[in-house]
Scaffold this active site. Sequence first.
Site, PDB file in Angstrom:
ATOM      1  N   GLU A 219       0.886  -1.172   0.000  1.00  0.00           N
ATOM      2  CA  GLU A 219       0.000   0.000   0.000  1.00  0.00           C
ATOM      3  C   GLU A 219       0.917   1.213   0.000  1.00  0.00           C
ATOM      4  O   GLU A 219       1.445   1.602   1.045  1.00  0.00           O
ATOM      5  CB  GLU A 219      -0.890  -0.012   1.259  1.00  0.00           C
ATOM      6  CG  GLU A 219      -1.809  -1.231   1.365  1.00  0.00           C
ATOM      7  CD  GLU A 219      -3.019  -1.129   0.454  1.00  0.00           C
ATOM      8  OE1 GLU A 219      -3.361  -0.018   0.017  1.00  0.00           O
ATOM      9  OE2 GLU A 219      -3.635  -2.178   0.173  1.00  0.00           O
ATOM     10  N   CYS A 253      -2.122   9.568   2.345  1.00  0.00           N
ATOM     11  CA  CYS A 253      -1.672   8.933   1.091  1.00  0.00           C
ATOM     12  C   CYS A 253      -2.591   9.256  -0.069  1.00  0.00           C
ATOM     13  O   CYS A 253      -2.144   9.360  -1.201  1.00  0.00           O
ATOM     14  CB  CYS A 253      -1.552   7.433   1.282  1.00  0.00           C
ATOM     15  SG  CYS A 253      -3.077   6.688   1.859  1.00  0.00           S
TER      16      CYS A 253
HETATM   17  P1  NAD Z   1       8.075   4.803   5.093  1.00  0.00           P
HETATM   18  O1  NAD Z   1       8.076   3.983   3.863  1.00  0.00           O
HETATM   19  O2  NAD Z   1       9.236   5.672   5.361  1.00  0.00           O
HETATM   20  O3  NAD Z   1       7.904   3.886   6.400  1.00  0.00           O
HETATM   21  C1  NAD Z   1       6.908   2.888   6.546  1.00  0.00           C
HETATM   22  C2  NAD Z   1       7.441   1.789   7.414  1.00  0.00           C
HETATM   23  O4  NAD Z   1       8.604   1.233   6.824  1.00  0.00           O
HETATM   24  C3  NAD Z   1       7.810   2.180   8.835  1.00  0.00           C
HETATM   25  O5  NAD Z   1       7.259   1.229   9.737  1.00  0.00           O
HETATM   26  C4  NAD Z   1       9.337   2.116   8.855  1.00  0.00           C
HETATM   27  O6  NAD Z   1       9.843   1.634  10.070  1.00  0.00           O
HETATM   28  C5  NAD Z   1       9.682   1.141   7.760  1.00  0.00           C
HETATM   29  N1  NAD Z   1      10.914   1.507   7.048  1.00  0.00           N
HETATM   30  C6  NAD Z   1      11.350   2.759   6.742  1.00  0.00           C
HETATM   31  N2  NAD Z   1      12.527   2.693   6.071  1.00  0.00           N
HETATM   32  C7  NAD Z   1      12.845   1.374   5.978  1.00  0.00           C
HETATM   33  C8  NAD Z   1      13.937   0.663   5.389  1.00  0.00           C
HETATM   34  N3  NAD Z   1      14.939   1.275   4.785  1.00  0.00           N
HETATM   35  N4  NAD Z   1      13.927  -0.680   5.479  1.00  0.00           N
HETATM   36  C9  NAD Z   1      12.921  -1.322   6.083  1.00  0.00           C
HETATM   37  N5  NAD Z   1      11.877  -0.698   6.655  1.00  0.00           N
HETATM   38  C10 NAD Z   1      11.821   0.626   6.613  1.00  0.00           C
HETATM   39  O7  NAD Z   1       6.717   5.628   5.016  1.00  0.00           O
HETATM   40  P2  NAD Z   1       6.202   6.743   6.003  1.00  0.00           P
HETATM   41  O8  NAD Z   1       7.065   7.946   5.891  1.00  0.00           O
HETATM   42  O9  NAD Z   1       5.962   6.161   7.345  1.00  0.00           O
HETATM   43  O10 NAD Z   1       4.765   7.068   5.347  1.00  0.00           O
HETATM   44  C11 NAD Z   1       4.623   7.933   4.262  1.00  0.00           C
HETATM   45  C12 NAD Z   1       4.445   7.196   2.953  1.00  0.00           C
HETATM   46  O11 NAD Z   1       3.479   6.181   3.082  1.00  0.00           O
HETATM   47  C13 NAD Z   1       3.915   8.107   1.847  1.00  0.00           C
HETATM   48  O12 NAD Z   1       4.566   7.787   0.628  1.00  0.00           O
HETATM   49  C14 NAD Z   1       2.440   7.752   1.765  1.00  0.00           C
HETATM   50  O13 NAD Z   1       1.833   8.009   0.528  1.00  0.00           O
HETATM   51  C15 NAD Z   1       2.494   6.297   2.057  1.00  0.00           C
HETATM   52  N6  NAD Z   1       1.209   5.844   2.595  1.00  0.00           N
HETATM   53  C16 NAD Z   1       0.459   4.990   1.862  1.00  0.00           C
HETATM   54  C17 NAD Z   1      -0.784   4.595   2.347  1.00  0.00           C
HETATM   55  C18 NAD Z   1      -1.669   3.652   1.580  1.00  0.00           C
HETATM   56  O14 NAD Z   1      -2.601   3.146   2.190  1.00  0.00           O
HETATM   57  N7  NAD Z   1      -1.428   3.382   0.322  1.00  0.00           N
HETATM   58  C19 NAD Z   1      -1.231   5.067   3.572  1.00  0.00           C
HETATM   59  C20 NAD Z   1      -0.427   5.928   4.296  1.00  0.00           C
HETATM   60  C21 NAD Z   1       0.802   6.307   3.811  1.00  0.00           C
END
Ligand code: NAD
Length: 467
Positions: A219, A253
Amino acid sequence: MSSDRAKARTETVEEVRERLGETFESGRTTNVVWRERQLKAVITLVEKHEKELTEAMAADLGKPAFEGWLTDLLTTRDEAKYALKHLDDWMKATKHAVPSVAQPGKAWTQSQPLGTVLVIAPWNYPVQLLLSPLVGALAAGNTVVLKPSELAPATSAVLAELVPQHLDPDAVAVVEGGVDVTTELLDQPWDHILFTGSTRVGQVVMEAAAKHLTPVTLELGGKSPTIVAGDADLKVAARRIAWAKWLNAGQTCVAPDYVLVEEHVADTFTRHVVEELASVRDRAEPTSIVNSSHLARLEGLLDGHGGEELLPRKVDADSRTFAPVVVREPDLDSPLMQEEIFGPILPIVSVESVADAVKFVNKRPRPLALYVFSESGDTSSDVLWRTTSGSACVNHAVYQVAIPSMPFGGVGPSGMGAYHGKAGFDTFSHTKSILRRPTKGDMKVAYAPYSGMVQKVMRMVTRWPSR
Ligand code: NAD
């Protein structure tokens, strides 16, 4: 600290997975009564702990209590209620017709839980995006490891405390931590991973999952376009787009990322949207930008966009608040128009026609959501047919994700797979195809070597044209 939480901390992630795997092997999670009990527990958790949860979200994100209730608690509760209501139906086997070659026999498909699954959540809706996937996973009868976002630490801590109090602690575990912990979790062989977050980390997740051939639901995010046709109710469109952009300070998002407006109404629409955002920025309690690096990122997006800024910049580093800004006609190759904004900046780009807006959208990566504002059913329907997006909404924004029966997910770089409602149940289930054949009346002639007569009969019953 509860003993369960202490236990979770003293276990390695491998031990947590193995412990939950043993629970799955015990078979208790396939039982409908167990599943119903867990779904009711999710409802109790969010209803009973509204105060702790909304306070935690306020501490992490400055989220106003009502918005936290609306976007995180109510949505989660309704997801669980919907699953409870439909669980019996979803679990029912489906009969299939048996063709003559496999007769006599009975055929059916049955949804079966996948096993022990991992759910990784982001920080922006830190309760909903952790617990709504949990609902699908529990309804399907899985054991689940939940990884809340480290960027919403207060909410993560409250959930780590509450989840084992309400849910079966040997079937659902919260593992808190940052990138290091997520990396450790991703090394494990899960039966499924549902990841919500950025496209960049989505790639990391899929690469790690590929090592074990673990299926993934991703997602992700991206730039969700909003098309405003000349015949739209411009005032209402402006109010709704402004609301959706300002919700959670744009950290949604499915927020409208930018607007494509037909040029003959661009001035009027812009005036309305500026009025709307000017009034909410003074009136409403602002949600904070999650951290100072995201605040700096948003300020960076305002540098060098080449457009006209409407509404003065108002950024407060202490409270991490960022007042909404409208940018008229930015450079299309500026970072503002290339990267997901994820904050309260609204670029407005004029286009000659709706057809040009469609071309604009189709030249870019497929978005998570697309919005179209028009009073004409033909115009909106044409836009919907000619563009591909995870979801869409006509004459409003964001609300399409609040329909519990509709699948929620992206397409292409905005994600793969879906959840919510039955889609969540299906995501966390394997549909097993089963054939049962009787042993009585077994005829030796049905086995090789096939006699000429048997071959003839088989061709006849399968209606194969005679040679
Ligand atoms: P992110 O991808 O930075 O982090 C999400 C999760 O991934 C966190 O739990 C984090 O601990 C983990 N993570 C981060 N970097 C990592 C790495 N290098 N290796 C492994 N795990 C890692 O996202 P965010 O900043 O928390 O959220 C924002 C993003 O999420 C935006 O792009 C937004 O559009 C998207 N989003 C999508 C939805 C959806 O339902 N499609 C909903 C909310 C947010």
